[in-house]
Design an enzyme around this catalytic site. Sequence first.
Site, PDB file in Angstrom:
ATOM      1  N   LEU A 153      -5.169  -0.005  28.308  1.00  0.00           N
ATOM      2  CA  LEU A 153      -4.926  -1.445  28.189  1.00  0.00           C
ATOM      3  C   LEU A 153      -3.787  -1.705  27.199  1.00  0.00           C
ATOM      4  N   GLU A 188     -11.210  -0.525  20.405  1.00  0.00           N
ATOM      5  CA  GLU A 188     -11.982  -1.442  21.283  1.00  0.00           C
ATOM      6  C   GLU A 188     -12.040  -2.849  20.684  1.00  0.00           C
ATOM      7  N   GLY A 213      -1.429  -5.204  21.411  1.00  0.00           N
ATOM      8  CA  GLY A 213      -2.663  -4.546  20.987  1.00  0.00           C
ATOM      9  C   GLY A 213      -3.809  -5.535  21.015  1.00  0.00           C
ATOM     10  N   SER A 214      -3.946  -6.311  19.924  1.00  0.00           N
ATOM     11  CA  SER A 214      -4.976  -7.363  19.916  1.00  0.00           C
ATOM     12  C   SER A 214      -4.694  -8.379  21.012  1.00  0.00           C
ATOM     13  N   ILE A 270      -3.428   5.932  23.973  1.00  0.00           N
ATOM     14  CA  ILE A 270      -4.424   6.228  25.008  1.00  0.00           C
ATOM     15  C   ILE A 270      -5.252   7.454  24.631  1.00  0.00           C
ATOM     16  N   GLY A 324     -20.485  13.470  -5.178  1.00  0.00           N
ATOM     17  CA  GLY A 324     -19.607  13.647  -6.335  1.00  0.00           C
ATOM     18  C   GLY A 324     -18.318  14.352  -5.930  1.00  0.00           C
ATOM     19  N   GLY A 325     -17.798  15.203  -6.811  1.00  0.00           N
ATOM     20  CA  GLY A 325     -16.530  15.903  -6.541  1.00  0.00           C
ATOM     21  C   GLY A 325     -16.590  16.717  -5.255  1.00  0.00           C
TER      22      GLY A 325
HETATM   23  N1  CAA Z   1     -15.775 -10.969  30.607  1.00  0.00           N
HETATM   24  C1  CAA Z   1     -15.160 -11.512  31.683  1.00  0.00           C
HETATM   25  N2  CAA Z   1     -14.118 -12.357  31.575  1.00  0.00           N
HETATM   26  C2  CAA Z   1     -13.684 -12.651  30.336  1.00  0.00           C
HETATM   27  C3  CAA Z   1     -14.276 -12.139  29.175  1.00  0.00           C
HETATM   28  C4  CAA Z   1     -15.378 -11.263  29.366  1.00  0.00           C
HETATM   29  N3  CAA Z   1     -15.980 -10.713  28.311  1.00  0.00           N
HETATM   30  N4  CAA Z   1     -13.650 -12.625  28.098  1.00  0.00           N
HETATM   31  C5  CAA Z   1     -12.691 -13.439  28.555  1.00  0.00           C
HETATM   32  N5  CAA Z   1     -12.710 -13.456  29.910  1.00  0.00           N
HETATM   33  C6  CAA Z   1     -11.819 -14.195  30.796  1.00  0.00           C
HETATM   34  C7  CAA Z   1     -11.643 -15.615  30.321  1.00  0.00           C
HETATM   35  O1  CAA Z   1     -12.675 -16.423  30.818  1.00  0.00           O
HETATM   36  C8  CAA Z   1     -10.287 -15.957  30.881  1.00  0.00           C
HETATM   37  O2  CAA Z   1     -10.393 -16.262  32.254  1.00  0.00           O
HETATM   38  P1  CAA Z   1     -10.294 -17.811  32.778  1.00  0.00           P
HETATM   39  O3  CAA Z   1      -8.958 -18.289  32.315  1.00  0.00           O
HETATM   40  O4  CAA Z   1     -10.462 -17.675  34.238  1.00  0.00           O
HETATM   41  O5  CAA Z   1     -11.442 -18.528  32.093  1.00  0.00           O
HETATM   42  C9  CAA Z   1      -9.519 -14.641  30.813  1.00  0.00           C
HETATM   43  O6  CAA Z   1     -10.497 -13.622  30.759  1.00  0.00           O
HETATM   44  C10 CAA Z   1      -8.620 -14.559  29.590  1.00  0.00           C
HETATM   45  O7  CAA Z   1      -9.444 -14.699  28.448  1.00  0.00           O
HETATM   46  P2  CAA Z   1      -8.928 -15.376  27.111  1.00  0.00           P
HETATM   47  O8  CAA Z   1      -8.267 -16.675  27.421  1.00  0.00           O
HETATM   48  O9  CAA Z   1     -10.054 -15.367  26.145  1.00  0.00           O
HETATM   49  O10 CAA Z   1      -7.790 -14.330  26.697  1.00  0.00           O
HETATM   50  P3  CAA Z   1      -6.978 -14.175  25.340  1.00  0.00           P
HETATM   51  O11 CAA Z   1      -5.619 -13.748  25.721  1.00  0.00           O
HETATM   52  O12 CAA Z   1      -7.168 -15.356  24.463  1.00  0.00           O
HETATM   53  O13 CAA Z   1      -7.609 -12.911  24.571  1.00  0.00           O
HETATM   54  C11 CAA Z   1      -9.009 -11.277  23.650  1.00  0.00           C
HETATM   55  C12 CAA Z   1      -8.750 -12.315  24.752  1.00  0.00           C
HETATM   56  C13 CAA Z   1     -10.482 -11.397  23.365  1.00  0.00           C
HETATM   57  C14 CAA Z   1      -8.247 -11.497  22.387  1.00  0.00           C
HETATM   58  C15 CAA Z   1      -8.628  -9.950  24.260  1.00  0.00           C
HETATM   59  O14 CAA Z   1      -7.240  -9.859  24.411  1.00  0.00           O
HETATM   60  C16 CAA Z   1      -9.117  -8.772  23.462  1.00  0.00           C
HETATM   61  O15 CAA Z   1     -10.292  -8.403  23.563  1.00  0.00           O
HETATM   62  N6  CAA Z   1      -8.213  -8.127  22.656  1.00  0.00           N
HETATM   63  C17 CAA Z   1      -8.543  -6.877  21.998  1.00  0.00           C
HETATM   64  C18 CAA Z   1      -8.054  -5.747  22.877  1.00  0.00           C
HETATM   65  C19 CAA Z   1      -8.982  -4.595  22.903  1.00  0.00           C
HETATM   66  O16 CAA Z   1     -10.185  -4.716  22.683  1.00  0.00           O
HETATM   67  N7  CAA Z   1      -8.452  -3.445  23.225  1.00  0.00           N
HETATM   68  C20 CAA Z   1      -9.268  -2.271  23.364  1.00  0.00           C
HETATM   69  C21 CAA Z   1      -8.458  -1.169  23.963  1.00  0.00           C
HETATM   70  S1  CAA Z   1      -9.477   0.178  24.429  1.00  0.00           S
HETATM   71  C22 CAA Z   1      -9.690   1.133  23.078  1.00  0.00           C
HETATM   72  O17 CAA Z   1      -9.437   0.760  21.996  1.00  0.00           O
HETATM   73  C23 CAA Z   1     -10.166   2.524  23.438  1.00  0.00           C
HETATM   74  C24 CAA Z   1     -11.051   3.228  22.554  1.00  0.00           C
HETATM   75  O18 CAA Z   1     -11.668   2.667  21.695  1.00  0.00           O
HETATM   76  C25 CAA Z   1     -11.382   4.631  22.761  1.00  0.00           C
HETATM   77  P1  FAD Z   2      -2.502  -5.461  15.911  1.00  0.00           P
HETATM   78  O1  FAD Z   2      -2.918  -6.276  17.068  1.00  0.00           O
HETATM   79  O2  FAD Z   2      -1.063  -5.417  15.554  1.00  0.00           O
HETATM   80  O3  FAD Z   2      -3.354  -5.922  14.637  1.00  0.00           O
HETATM   81  C1  FAD Z   2      -2.931  -5.670  13.303  1.00  0.00           C
HETATM   82  C2  FAD Z   2      -3.883  -6.437  12.365  1.00  0.00           C
HETATM   83  O4  FAD Z   2      -3.798  -7.855  12.647  1.00  0.00           O
HETATM   84  C3  FAD Z   2      -5.355  -6.042  12.606  1.00  0.00           C
HETATM   85  O5  FAD Z   2      -6.037  -6.034  11.362  1.00  0.00           O
HETATM   86  C4  FAD Z   2      -5.870  -7.178  13.466  1.00  0.00           C
HETATM   87  O6  FAD Z   2      -7.266  -7.370  13.352  1.00  0.00           O
HETATM   88  C5  FAD Z   2      -5.097  -8.354  12.912  1.00  0.00           C
HETATM   89  N1  FAD Z   2      -5.025  -9.444  13.888  1.00  0.00           N
HETATM   90  C6  FAD Z   2      -4.328  -9.477  15.059  1.00  0.00           C
HETATM   91  N2  FAD Z   2      -4.541 -10.627  15.718  1.00  0.00           N
HETATM   92  C7  FAD Z   2      -5.434 -11.333  14.951  1.00  0.00           C
HETATM   93  C8  FAD Z   2      -6.074 -12.607  15.080  1.00  0.00           C
HETATM   94  N3  FAD Z   2      -5.873 -13.381  16.174  1.00  0.00           N
HETATM   95  N4  FAD Z   2      -6.916 -13.019  14.098  1.00  0.00           N
HETATM   96  C9  FAD Z   2      -7.145 -12.241  13.005  1.00  0.00           C
HETATM   97  N5  FAD Z   2      -6.569 -11.021  12.832  1.00  0.00           N
HETATM   98  C10 FAD Z   2      -5.733 -10.579  13.794  1.00  0.00           C
HETATM   99  N6  FAD Z   2      -6.187   1.325  23.506  1.00  0.00           N
HETATM  100  C11 FAD Z   2      -6.398   1.547  24.827  1.00  0.00           C
HETATM  101  O7  FAD Z   2      -6.052   0.722  25.665  1.00  0.00           O
HETATM  102  N7  FAD Z   2      -6.987   2.702  25.251  1.00  0.00           N
HETATM  103  C12 FAD Z   2      -7.399   3.653  24.392  1.00  0.00           C
HETATM  104  O8  FAD Z   2      -7.944   4.677  24.824  1.00  0.00           O
HETATM  105  C13 FAD Z   2      -7.191   3.448  22.995  1.00  0.00           C
HETATM  106  N8  FAD Z   2      -7.558   4.402  22.096  1.00  0.00           N
HETATM  107  C14 FAD Z   2      -7.175   4.264  20.786  1.00  0.00           C
HETATM  108  C15 FAD Z   2      -7.360   5.332  19.910  1.00  0.00           C
HETATM  109  C16 FAD Z   2      -6.890   5.254  18.605  1.00  0.00           C
HETATM  110  C17 FAD Z   2      -7.068   6.414  17.688  1.00  0.00           C
HETATM  111  C18 FAD Z   2      -6.245   4.076  18.167  1.00  0.00           C
HETATM  112  C19 FAD Z   2      -5.701   3.973  16.768  1.00  0.00           C
HETATM  113  C20 FAD Z   2      -6.103   3.009  19.018  1.00  0.00           C
HETATM  114  C21 FAD Z   2      -6.547   3.093  20.333  1.00  0.00           C
HETATM  115  N9  FAD Z   2      -6.329   2.054  21.247  1.00  0.00           N
HETATM  116  C22 FAD Z   2      -6.565   2.252  22.585  1.00  0.00           C
HETATM  117  C23 FAD Z   2      -5.655   0.836  20.819  1.00  0.00           C
HETATM  118  C24 FAD Z   2      -6.529  -0.098  20.018  1.00  0.00           C
HETATM  119  O9  FAD Z   2      -7.418  -0.767  20.850  1.00  0.00           O
HETATM  120  C25 FAD Z   2      -5.597  -1.057  19.253  1.00  0.00           C
HETATM  121  O10 FAD Z   2      -5.001  -0.309  18.219  1.00  0.00           O
HETATM  122  C26 FAD Z   2      -6.327  -2.255  18.717  1.00  0.00           C
HETATM  123  O11 FAD Z   2      -6.789  -3.081  19.753  1.00  0.00           O
HETATM  124  C27 FAD Z   2      -5.450  -3.082  17.745  1.00  0.00           C
HETATM  125  O12 FAD Z   2      -4.186  -3.348  18.274  1.00  0.00           O
HETATM  126  P2  FAD Z   2      -2.875  -3.045  17.381  1.00  0.00           P
HETATM  127  O13 FAD Z   2      -2.987  -1.633  16.931  1.00  0.00           O
HETATM  128  O14 FAD Z   2      -1.687  -3.440  18.140  1.00  0.00           O
HETATM  129  O15 FAD Z   2      -3.037  -3.943  16.102  1.00  0.00           O
END
Ligand code: CAA
Ligand code: FAD
Length: 384
Positions: free
Chosen positions: A129, A368, A135-136, A161, A344-345
Amino acid sequence: ATSDFDQYRLTEEQQLLRKSVRELAEDRIAPRAAEIDETGEFPYDVRDALVRAGFHAVHVPEEYGGMGADALSACIVVEEVARVCASSSLIPAVNKLGSQPVILSGSEELKAQVLPPLASGEAMFSYALSEREAGSDAASMRTRAVRDGEHWVLNGTKAWISNAGVSSWYTVMAVTEPGKGPKGISAFVVHQDDPGFSVGPKERKLGIKGSPTCEIHFEDCTIPADRIVGEPGTGFKTALRTLDHTRLAIGAQALGIAQGAFDQAVGYIKERRQFGQAIADFQGVQFMVADMGMRIEAARQLVYAAAARAEREEPGLTFSSSAAKVFASDTAMSVTVDAVQLFGGAGFTKDFPVERMMRDAKITQIYEGTNQINRMVMARQLLK
Ligand code: CAA
Ligand code: FAD
């Protein structure tokens, strides 16, 4: 009449599963954990041991050759592996994360194509993703997919990834209709041998060093049209629905790391003597142990309750899964920091596993969805 209380605990199968995974983890994974961390190499031997025991992807439904384990059982596997080696726990955790979009939204043909090799252990699955600049704010992704007759052609780069280069299959979210925001994103399954697919160098990390984290590149990467997951434009929803099921599993990973550090610390403080007595006899130490144990128990209840909710497809999963992930990861961080303190140490050295556990714990607050983003997700649910 006591049936409600009978149900408020693990089933006999789940307890047996925990016992078997713990045995395997103690025998085959724990002795390798320090070396895996030191070398940063993916542990193929651990992967093979998990596959032989059937613990690499217990969530795959039976009709595709899997065990069809429930969500709580899948958490138990991740938790017990993470208790001894967080890197290794990403094998079952990421296999579930990568394949969950297909399980939730894939066509029957796609499931039949990609799930059996995952179930048999022949192939691993990753989830793509994130991008460097998305990222976020995952919906701001730039990776593109364009339909070309009987194919989709992908261009762009996914970042961070997990298990890249080791997995055969990658679920990739890409923009199919620019300008439509989240509704213009679709999900695809890409195979490592598809033309135009490549994996970048490994990131050098603080922890989970045995799980490779890399960019993956798509240069006119061409895949058959039927590798789309669900309908065009549904990919972002599928990606977020997936996270509803897998954030709680990161909670289980964090829980396992915390339990591992706690068990190490309890063992140590009963042996270590200062001022003529075991340090466990000091009340100042006992209060730390009590708090650590209390937080772990609370995290476990949240993780298991979220898993039960996922299994029953109850509303409220989005909140529960984020809450379990946030609480358990904050617990893992605080408990591992305290575990190092109690050693400790010695805790600051590589002679004991707690320093590694402290480094490994940190990622659970970041991936996540960072804990800030997950708090935002929770608040949106509470305020809607
Ligand atoms: N289930 C189904 N649909 C959902 C949903 C859910 N949980 N949450 C939101 N949606 C839908 C919304 O309803 C919306 O659709 P409609 O417009 O039809 O209503 C659509 O999805 C878009 O949702 P938002 O408007 O809420 O979207 P947003 O751009 O404001 O952001 C976010 C949503 C929660 C910030 C999202 O971008 C997010 O979760 N960001 C964090 C990314 C993340 O978790 N990355 C993980 C990568 S994987 C990883 O890290 C791997 C690893 O650990 C090993
Ligand atoms: P940023 O989005 O740049 O965030 C930087 C800081 O700003 C964070 O503290 C964040 O919380 C804060 N911030 C950002 N927006 C807001 C807001 N709206 N409000 C308050 N605070 C905010 N992704 C995948 O898709 N697949 C994977 O398999 C996967 N594995 C991973 C494994 C590792 C070891 C790592 C480090 C990352 C992995 N990720 C993966 C990506 C991971 O999901 C992202 O690193 C994470 O979602 C944060 O995105 P970013 O690193 O761009 O941080």
